[in-house]
Design a protein around this motif. Structure first.
Motif, mmCIF file in Angstrom:
data_model
loop_
_atom_site.group_PDB
_atom_site.id
_atom_site.type_symbol
_atom_site.label_atom_id
_atom_site.label_comp_id
_atom_site.label_asym_id
_atom_site.label_seq_id
_atom_site.Cartn_x
_atom_site.Cartn_y
_atom_site.Cartn_z
ATOM 1 N N ARG A 195 -0.184 -2.359 10.383
ATOM 2 C CA ARG A 195 0.207 -1.459 11.472
ATOM 3 C C ARG A 195 1.368 -0.548 11.054
ATOM 4 N N ILE A 196 2.306 -1.088 10.278
ATOM 5 C CA ILE A 196 3.459 -0.267 9.908
ATOM 6 C C ILE A 196 3.402 0.184 8.444
ATOM 7 N N SER A 197 2.262 -0.041 7.791
ATOM 8 C CA SER A 197 2.167 0.361 6.383
ATOM 9 C C SER A 197 1.955 1.880 6.290
ATOM 10 N N ARG A 198 2.078 2.368 5.067
ATOM 11 C CA ARG A 198 1.867 3.800 4.859
ATOM 12 C C ARG A 198 0.423 4.112 4.485
ATOM 13 N N ALA A 199 -0.452 3.112 4.619
ATOM 14 C CA ALA A 199 -1.864 3.333 4.263
ATOM 15 C C ALA A 199 -2.423 4.498 5.071
ATOM 16 N N GLY A 200 -3.265 5.302 4.419
ATOM 17 C CA GLY A 200 -3.851 6.451 5.116
ATOM 18 C C GLY A 200 -5.087 6.046 5.878
ATOM 19 N N PRO A 212 0.835 -1.203 0.000
ATOM 20 C CA PRO A 212 0.000 0.000 0.000
ATOM 21 C C PRO A 212 0.875 1.260 0.000
ATOM 22 N N GLN A 213 0.602 2.134 -0.945
ATOM 23 C CA GLN A 213 1.404 3.339 -1.076
ATOM 24 C C GLN A 213 0.869 4.411 -0.126
ATOM 25 N N LYS A 214 1.605 5.512 -0.036
ATOM 26 C CA LYS A 214 1.246 6.572 0.932
ATOM 27 C C LYS A 214 -0.211 7.006 0.741
ATOM 28 N N GLY A 215 -0.966 6.926 1.818
ATOM 29 C CA GLY A 215 -2.354 7.415 1.788
ATOM 30 C C GLY A 215 -3.357 6.422 1.234
ATOM 31 N N ASP A 216 -2.902 5.242 0.772
ATOM 32 C CA ASP A 216 -3.827 4.232 0.229
ATOM 33 C C ASP A 216 -4.770 3.708 1.318
ATOM 34 N N VAL A 217 -5.712 2.872 0.866
ATOM 35 C CA VAL A 217 -6.746 2.389 1.786
ATOM 36 C C VAL A 217 -6.694 0.856 1.840
ATOM 37 N N ILE A 218 -6.791 0.303 3.060
ATOM 38 C CA ILE A 218 -6.929 -1.159 3.201
ATOM 39 C C ILE A 218 -8.277 -1.425 3.865
ATOM 40 N N VAL A 219 -9.108 -2.194 3.163
ATOM 41 C CA VAL A 219 -10.402 -2.599 3.720
ATOM 42 C C VAL A 219 -10.276 -4.091 4.018
ATOM 43 N N TYR A 220 -10.420 -4.459 5.283
ATOM 44 C CA TYR A 220 -10.129 -5.851 5.639
ATOM 45 C C TYR A 220 -11.286 -6.493 6.387
ATOM 46 N N ASP A 221 -11.433 -7.790 6.178
ATOM 47 C CA ASP A 221 -12.444 -8.542 6.914
ATOM 48 C C ASP A 221 -12.089 -8.489 8.407
ATOM 49 N N ALA A 222 -13.127 -8.351 9.234
ATOM 50 C CA ALA A 222 -12.895 -8.184 10.678
ATOM 51 C C ALA A 222 -12.121 -9.357 11.280
ATOM 52 N N LEU A 223 -12.101 -10.516 10.610
ATOM 53 C CA LEU A 223 -11.433 -11.686 11.205
ATOM 54 C C LEU A 223 -10.085 -12.028 10.568
#
Ligand code: PLP
Length: 406
Positions: free
Chosen positions: A133-138, A112-123
């Motif tokens: 946790r240490i990614s640059r996702a915004g 994930p690049q700076k400011g990108d988005v990660i949408v993840y399943d709750a599990l």
């Protein structure tokens, strides 16, 4: 004792007081395994052992890897294995990691690049959280477990709020604690609805618990649904059904090259040994040759038998079609009581307590395997019935068996 050791032991004591202290256990040798991730029974397979020992003999004396992949650890043997994996799973390329944890941590922390988005399943697994946790996702946002409507709602919001960012959707195919299968086709359709040109929405799929167990010759759930071309990256671990260690990320050559350049768990760690590579190679030879098909069928037959014969209070048995089954009792104490009861009857099963699973969703995790027999499954089911029958509505230690709120 030093102040530090005092602090450490006080923290551990607090964990013990709230019944959350983790400890290492050794399973009794003669207990029947309904717990491990050895889904195909390869860990004790004579055919696998023989193939592995033969392969070791052919390794021209080298066993260790001697360094990081980027220094001395690389080899033609490793690259050949990656080509085999890519071909078997119908992917453009494969990149080996020392573990599934390293692979997820490396992937999610770097791609994930700076400011990108990660949408993840709750599990999703802890290793994905480690990377995020240490990614640059915004923005990192979870959707309700396998709830495609919730995913669509979030994707539409994200499209508006982050129109020029990459959006990654992270799911597992078979969830490690619940055993249910992700609605992968619907998830792909949801991503395509938002990004028809396949330009900004990227699906990342963790096949840790489906490798060897689902799909033709154990190729996994993505292959089972023919979705190989819809997935940006796939993780296959060798640590569960394949009785080995390590993992591969499947994806484009650019992704592979990027990870070689930026994934710290790959760059700054000694690469897996040749003996580990040999084990993976042999496991894939067995898959490819069809030798595991019978075990694969058997484990699904046992799953069916378990679900058809077990009678539990409504809502207690998790709705799982995979060899991972869960009996949910509300609270750590009741699941420990059930697990202890089954352990005493000679079955290895484990209580999965909070905080590993959310409060109220504590469960005894039961895994079925290629090495289990129908008789063993029937005996386990009888023992579970006896526990519930003898408990009426109170567990052995006086703890009420409340119904879970799922
Ligand atoms: C879904 C999932 N992904 C990744 C991992 C990590 O894999 P490994 O055990 O190879 O580090 C696990 C391990 O439990 C898992 O369940």
């Amino acid at each position: 004792m030093s102040r530090l050791l005092d602090q450490l032991s006080n923290t551990l004591e607090k964990r013990r007081e709230i019944a959350k202290l983790r400890r290492l256990v050794i399973n009794p040798q003669d207990a029947i395994d309904f717990s491990s991730n050895d889904f195909l029974g390869l860990a004790y397979s004579g055919a696998f052992r023989d193939a592995f020992l033969n392969e070791l003999h052919s390794l021209d004396n080298i066993l260790g890897s001697t360094g990081s992949r980027l220094l001395d650890g690389n080899s033609l043997y490793a690259e050949d294995l990656e080509r085999t994996l890519a071909r078997f799973h119908r992917a453009e390329s494969a990149l080996l990691f020392n573990s599934g944890f390293d692979a997820n941590a490396g992937l999610f922390s770097t791609v994930p690049q700076k400011g990108d988005v990660i949408v993840y399943d709750a599990l999703v697994h802890a290793s994905v959280h480690e990377g995020m946790r240490i990614s640059r996702a915004g923005l990192r946002v979870s959707f309700r477990h396998s709830d495609v409507d919730d995913l669509i709602r979030i994707l539409k919001n994200v499209q508006q709020s982050h129109p020029d960012k990459n959006v990654f959707v992270a799911v597992e195919t078979v969830y490690s604690m619940d055993g249910d299968i992700a609605p992968l086709r619907e998830i792909v359709a949801a991503i395509r609805e938002c990004w028809p040109a396949k330009d900004n929405g990227f699906l990342i799929v963790d096949e840790a618990h489906s490798t060897g167990v689902f799909g033709k010759n154990g190729r996994g759930v993505v292959a089972m649904y023919g979705l190989e071309d819809e997935v940006f990256a796939r993780l296959h671990t060798f640590s569960k059904a394949l009785a080995s260690n390590g993992a591969a990320i499947l994806g484009s050559p650019i992704l592979r090259n990027y990870l070689i350049n930026y994934a710290r768990p790959l760059i700054y760690s000694t690469f897996m040994t040749h003996s580990s590579l040999a084990s993976i190679k042999c496991a894939y030879s067995l898959l490819e040759s069809g030798s595991t098909i019978q075990m694969q069928k058997h484990v699904h037959l046992l799953t069916k038998r378990f679900r058809q014969t077990i009678r539990l209070p409504i809502g207690t048995l998790l709705p799982s079609p995979s060899p991972i089954q869960g009996i949910v009792l509300n609270g750590n104490a009741p699941v420990r009581a059930l697990a202890t009861y089954l352990n005493k009857k000679g079955f290895t099963v484990k209580p999965i307590c909070s905080p590993t699973v959310p409060k109220g969703h504590e469960r005894v995790r039961i895994c079925l395997h290629g090495h289990n027999t129908l008789e063993q499954v029937d005996a386990l089911v009888d023992a579970v019935h006896l526990f519930f029958g003898s408990q009426k509505d109170t567990a052995a230690n006086g703890i009420p068996l409340e119904q879970p709120k799922l």
